[in-house]
Design a protein around this motif. Sequence first.
Motif, PDB file in Angstrom:
ATOM      1  N   MET A   1      17.550  -9.328  -6.953  1.00 44.11           N
ATOM      2  CA  MET A   1      17.248  -8.032  -7.552  1.00 44.11           C
ATOM      3  C   MET A   1      17.936  -6.885  -6.809  1.00 44.11           C
ATOM      4  SD  MET A   1      13.343  -8.250  -8.888  1.00 44.11           S
ATOM      5  CE  MET A   1      13.531  -6.879  -9.972  1.00 44.11           C
ATOM      6  N   LEU A   2      18.374  -7.137  -5.599  1.00 42.81           N
ATOM      7  CA  LEU A   2      19.014  -6.074  -4.829  1.00 42.81           C
ATOM      8  C   LEU A   2      20.340  -5.633  -5.437  1.00 42.81           C
ATOM      9  CD1 LEU A   2      18.344  -7.159  -1.142  1.00 42.81           C
ATOM     10  CD2 LEU A   2      17.074  -5.539  -2.545  1.00 42.81           C
ATOM     11  N   GLU A   3      20.921  -6.475  -6.288  1.00 47.90           N
ATOM     12  CA  GLU A   3      22.186  -6.098  -6.919  1.00 47.90           C
ATOM     13  C   GLU A   3      22.029  -4.888  -7.837  1.00 47.90           C
ATOM     14  OE1 GLU A   3      20.153  -9.315  -9.199  1.00 47.90           O
ATOM     15  OE2 GLU A   3      20.911  -9.291  -7.168  1.00 47.90           O
ATOM     16  N   LYS A   4      20.807  -4.557  -8.211  1.00 52.06           N
ATOM     17  CA  LYS A   4      20.541  -3.383  -9.044  1.00 52.06           C
ATOM     18  C   LYS A   4      20.677  -2.084  -8.256  1.00 52.06           C
ATOM     19  CE  LYS A   4      17.183  -5.598 -12.099  1.00 52.06           C
ATOM     20  NZ  LYS A   4      15.812  -5.528 -12.606  1.00 52.06           N
ATOM     21  N   LEU A   5      20.631  -2.164  -6.927  1.00 52.50           N
ATOM     22  CA  LEU A   5      20.646  -0.968  -6.087  1.00 52.50           C
ATOM     23  C   LEU A   5      22.065  -0.468  -5.863  1.00 52.50           C
ATOM     24  CD1 LEU A   5      18.103  -2.034  -3.301  1.00 52.50           C
ATOM     25  CD2 LEU A   5      17.627  -0.886  -5.464  1.00 52.50           C
ATOM     26  N   HIS A  39      15.897   8.280  -3.002  1.00 53.68           N
ATOM     27  CA  HIS A  39      16.466   6.933  -2.891  1.00 53.68           C
ATOM     28  C   HIS A  39      15.346   5.894  -2.838  1.00 53.68           C
ATOM     29  CE1 HIS A  39      20.566   8.183  -2.564  1.00 53.68           C
ATOM     30  NE2 HIS A  39      20.423   8.770  -1.386  1.00 53.68           N
ATOM     31  N   LYS A  40      14.313   6.195  -2.063  1.00 54.58           N
ATOM     32  CA  LYS A  40      13.191   5.278  -1.927  1.00 54.58           C
ATOM     33  C   LYS A  40      12.478   5.098  -3.273  1.00 54.58           C
ATOM     34  CE  LYS A  40       9.202   4.542   1.071  1.00 54.58           C
ATOM     35  NZ  LYS A  40       8.414   5.087   2.161  1.00 54.58           N
ATOM     36  N   HIS A  45      11.443   1.780  -8.114  1.00 52.96           N
ATOM     37  CA  HIS A  45      11.555   1.622  -9.567  1.00 52.96           C
ATOM     38  C   HIS A  45      12.391   0.387  -9.919  1.00 52.96           C
ATOM     39  CE1 HIS A  45      11.844   2.690 -13.785  1.00 52.96           C
ATOM     40  NE2 HIS A  45      13.153   2.556 -13.692  1.00 52.96           N
ATOM     41  N   LYS A  46      13.546   0.252  -9.292  1.00 58.14           N
ATOM     42  CA  LYS A  46      14.457  -0.845  -9.622  1.00 58.14           C
ATOM     43  C   LYS A  46      13.908  -2.210  -9.215  1.00 58.14           C
ATOM     44  CE  LYS A  46      18.597   2.001  -9.564  1.00 58.14           C
ATOM     45  NZ  LYS A  46      19.885   2.266  -8.890  1.00 58.14           N
ATOM     46  N   LEU A  47      13.095  -2.238  -8.158  1.00 57.43           N
ATOM     47  CA  LEU A  47      12.521  -3.506  -7.704  1.00 57.43           C
ATOM     48  C   LEU A  47      11.111  -3.735  -8.249  1.00 57.43           C
ATOM     49  CD1 LEU A  47      13.679  -3.540  -3.969  1.00 57.43           C
ATOM     50  CD2 LEU A  47      14.804  -4.560  -5.957  1.00 57.43           C
ATOM     51  N   ASN A  48      10.663  -2.816  -9.112  1.00 56.48           N
ATOM     52  CA  ASN A  48       9.324  -2.889  -9.712  1.00 56.48           C
ATOM     53  C   ASN A  48       8.229  -2.916  -8.639  1.00 56.48           C
ATOM     54  OD1 ASN A  48       7.639  -2.874 -11.964  1.00 56.48           O
ATOM     55  ND2 ASN A  48       7.467  -5.092 -11.987  1.00 56.48           N
ATOM     56  N   ILE A  49       8.381  -2.019  -7.681  1.00 52.12           N
ATOM     57  CA  ILE A  49       7.420  -1.868  -6.588  1.00 52.12           C
ATOM     58  C   ILE A  49       6.701  -0.543  -6.808  1.00 52.12           C
ATOM     59  CG2 ILE A  49       7.224  -1.493  -4.102  1.00 52.12           C
ATOM     60  CD1 ILE A  49       9.687  -3.325  -3.794  1.00 52.12           C
ATOM     61  N   ASN A  51       4.045   0.704  -4.517  1.00 52.95           N
ATOM     62  CA  ASN A  51       3.472   1.339  -3.321  1.00 52.95           C
ATOM     63  C   ASN A  51       4.027   0.674  -2.055  1.00 52.95           C
ATOM     64  OD1 ASN A  51       1.819  -1.024  -2.734  1.00 52.95           O
ATOM     65  ND2 ASN A  51       0.515  -0.344  -4.433  1.00 52.95           N
ATOM     66  N   GLU A  52       3.689   1.235  -0.909  1.00 52.02           N
ATOM     67  CA  GLU A  52       4.183   0.743   0.373  1.00 52.02           C
ATOM     68  C   GLU A  52       3.759  -0.704   0.646  1.00 52.02           C
ATOM     69  OE1 GLU A  52       6.117   2.231   2.759  1.00 52.02           O
ATOM     70  OE2 GLU A  52       6.400   3.995   1.504  1.00 52.02           O
ATOM     71  N   LEU A  53       2.545  -1.045   0.285  1.00 51.48           N
ATOM     72  CA  LEU A  53       2.062  -2.400   0.524  1.00 51.48           C
ATOM     73  C   LEU A  53       2.902  -3.418  -0.245  1.00 51.48           C
ATOM     74  CD1 LEU A  53       0.061  -4.323   1.829  1.00 51.48           C
ATOM     75  CD2 LEU A  53      -1.495  -3.880  -0.073  1.00 51.48           C
ATOM     76  N   GLN A  54       3.201  -3.125  -1.488  1.00 51.81           N
ATOM     77  CA  GLN A  54       4.048  -4.026  -2.265  1.00 51.81           C
ATOM     78  C   GLN A  54       5.434  -4.149  -1.640  1.00 51.81           C
ATOM     79  OE1 GLN A  54       3.871  -2.439  -6.282  1.00 51.81           O
ATOM     80  NE2 GLN A  54       2.533  -4.112  -6.899  1.00 51.81           N
ATOM     81  N   LEU A  55       5.944  -3.058  -1.105  1.00 54.04           N
ATOM     82  CA  LEU A  55       7.245  -3.095  -0.440  1.00 54.04           C
ATOM     83  C   LEU A  55       7.197  -4.030   0.760  1.00 54.04           C
ATOM     84  CD1 LEU A  55      10.155  -2.093  -0.159  1.00 54.04           C
ATOM     85  CD2 LEU A  55       9.265  -0.226   1.244  1.00 54.04           C
ATOM     86  N   LYS A  56       6.151  -3.920   1.567  1.00 56.36           N
ATOM     87  CA  LYS A  56       6.007  -4.799   2.740  1.00 56.36           C
ATOM     88  C   LYS A  56       5.939  -6.258   2.303  1.00 56.36           C
ATOM     89  CE  LYS A  56       5.539  -1.410   5.717  1.00 56.36           C
ATOM     90  NZ  LYS A  56       6.679  -0.935   6.439  1.00 56.36           N
ATOM     91  N   CYS A  57       5.207  -6.525   1.234  1.00 54.38           N
ATOM     92  CA  CYS A  57       5.099  -7.897   0.716  1.00 54.38           C
ATOM     93  C   CYS A  57       6.449  -8.381   0.196  1.00 54.38           C
ATOM     94  CB  CYS A  57       4.053  -7.977  -0.386  1.00 54.38           C
ATOM     95  SG  CYS A  57       2.369  -7.740   0.205  1.00 54.38           S
ATOM     96  N   TYR A  58       7.202  -7.489  -0.422  1.00 56.37           N
ATOM     97  CA  TYR A  58       8.519  -7.837  -0.939  1.00 56.37           C
ATOM     98  C   TYR A  58       9.457  -8.221   0.211  1.00 56.37           C
ATOM     99  CZ  TYR A  58      12.779  -7.522  -3.729  1.00 56.37           C
ATOM    100  OH  TYR A  58      13.959  -7.808  -4.374  1.00 56.37           O
ATOM    101  N   LEU A  59       9.311  -7.525   1.338  1.00 59.17           N
ATOM    102  CA  LEU A  59      10.176  -7.774   2.487  1.00 59.17           C
ATOM    103  C   LEU A  59       9.797  -9.032   3.257  1.00 59.17           C
ATOM    104  CD1 LEU A  59      10.422  -4.140   3.896  1.00 59.17           C
ATOM    105  CD2 LEU A  59      12.171  -5.377   2.621  1.00 59.17           C
ATOM    106  N   LEU A  60       8.546  -9.458   3.177  1.00 56.12           N
ATOM    107  CA  LEU A  60       8.077 -10.603   3.961  1.00 56.12           C
ATOM    108  C   LEU A  60       8.871 -11.888   3.746  1.00 56.12           C
ATOM    109  CD1 LEU A  60       4.196 -10.298   4.031  1.00 56.12           C
ATOM    110  CD2 LEU A  60       5.770 -10.107   5.951  1.00 56.12           C
TER     111      LEU A  60
END
Length: 68
Positions: A1-5, A39-40, A45-49, A51-60
Motif C-alpha cells: 500500500m505504500l506505493e500510493k504515497l 502529509h500525515k 487517508h491513503k493507508l485507510n488509517i 488514528n495514531e493507534l491504528q498507525l502504530k498497529c500498521y507499523l508493527l
Amino acid sequence: MLEKLTKREKDVYELIKKGLNCKKISEKFGISICTTLKHKTNIFHKLNIHNELQLKCYLLPEKNLKKK
C-alpha cells in the motif's frame, strides 16, 4: 500500500516509523508543522488509517519482520 504515497509522504512515513513527532519532522525537512500534518493526514487517508493507534498497529508487522 505504500506505493500510493508520494515521495515526501514516504519520507514522512519513514520518520514517523523512527518515532519522530511532527515538530521534529518539520525541522528535519525545513517545512511548517501544518505541511507535515497535511502529509500525515494524506498518509492516514491513503493507508485507510484513522488514528495514531491504528498507525502504530500498521507499523508493527513491518518492525517484526526486520527482527527476524
